[in-house]
Design a protein around this motif. Structure first.
Motif, short mmCIF file in Angstrom:
data_model
loop_
_atom_site.label_atom_id
_atom_site.label_comp_id
_atom_site.label_asym_id
_atom_site.label_seq_id
_atom_site.Cartn_x
_atom_site.Cartn_y
_atom_site.Cartn_z
N THR A 13 23.93 55.62 -32.94
CA THR A 13 23.15 54.47 -32.49
C THR A 13 23.71 53.18 -33.08
N GLU A 14 24.10 53.23 -34.37
CA GLU A 14 24.73 52.06 -34.99
C GLU A 14 26.06 51.74 -34.29
N GLN A 53 25.47 50.05 -30.97
CA GLN A 53 25.14 48.63 -31.13
C GLN A 53 26.40 47.81 -31.39
N LYS A 98 28.21 47.32 -28.16
CA LYS A 98 27.56 46.30 -27.32
C LYS A 98 27.95 44.90 -27.79
N ASN A 99 28.05 44.71 -29.10
CA ASN A 99 28.51 43.43 -29.63
C ASN A 99 29.96 43.16 -29.24
#
Length: 135
Positions: free
Chosen positions: A35-36, A39, A42-43
């Protein structure tokens, strides 16, 4: 003889309990890490979009990031499924009516400190059967 069978069953169940607990904990950790990472991707995609809009790079970077994101999302779903299976197995081994949970914040205890032999398995059907045979 029945006492020996009881001891064998008890040890087998405690070993299974440890294996399933670690499987659940491992999947919980995978979900947290992935999950990290998702993220972060996505950045990265947002930064790639800015570069594409500025004409500094092609759409290939965005396509690669989209592929990585979709692959990672599928892995997260697979780990969630594996985690639920492990939690159901834990619940079954403990013969618990309450939901069982494992947190990604839990650390993997050293094997010397992870004493599953003290876990109460008295409500497990195999142990109950052995107790009845002893009586």
């Amino acid at each position: 003889m029945a006492e020996l069978e009881h001891e064998i069953t008890s040890r087998r169940l405690h070993r299974e309990l440890g294996e399933v607990y670690y499987k659940a904990l491992l999947n919980s950790q995978f979900i947290s890490f992935d999950t990290e990472k998702l993220q972060f991707l996505k950045n990265q995609r947002a930064m790639a979009a800015k570069k594409i809009n500025a004409g500094l790079t092609s759409n290939v970077d965005a396509i690669e990031l989209d592929l990585e994101e979709s692959t990672l999302s599928a892995e997260i779903e697979a780990h969630k499924t594996d985690l639920q299976i492990a939690l159901d197995e834990l619940k079954s081994l403990l013969h618990s009516e309450n939901p069982v949970s494992v947190s990604a914040n839990e650390a993997f205890p050293r094997l010397s400190k992870a004493d599953f032999s003290v876990t109460d398995l008295s409500r497990n059907p195999s142990i109950m059967k052995q107790n009845l045979l002893e009586e």
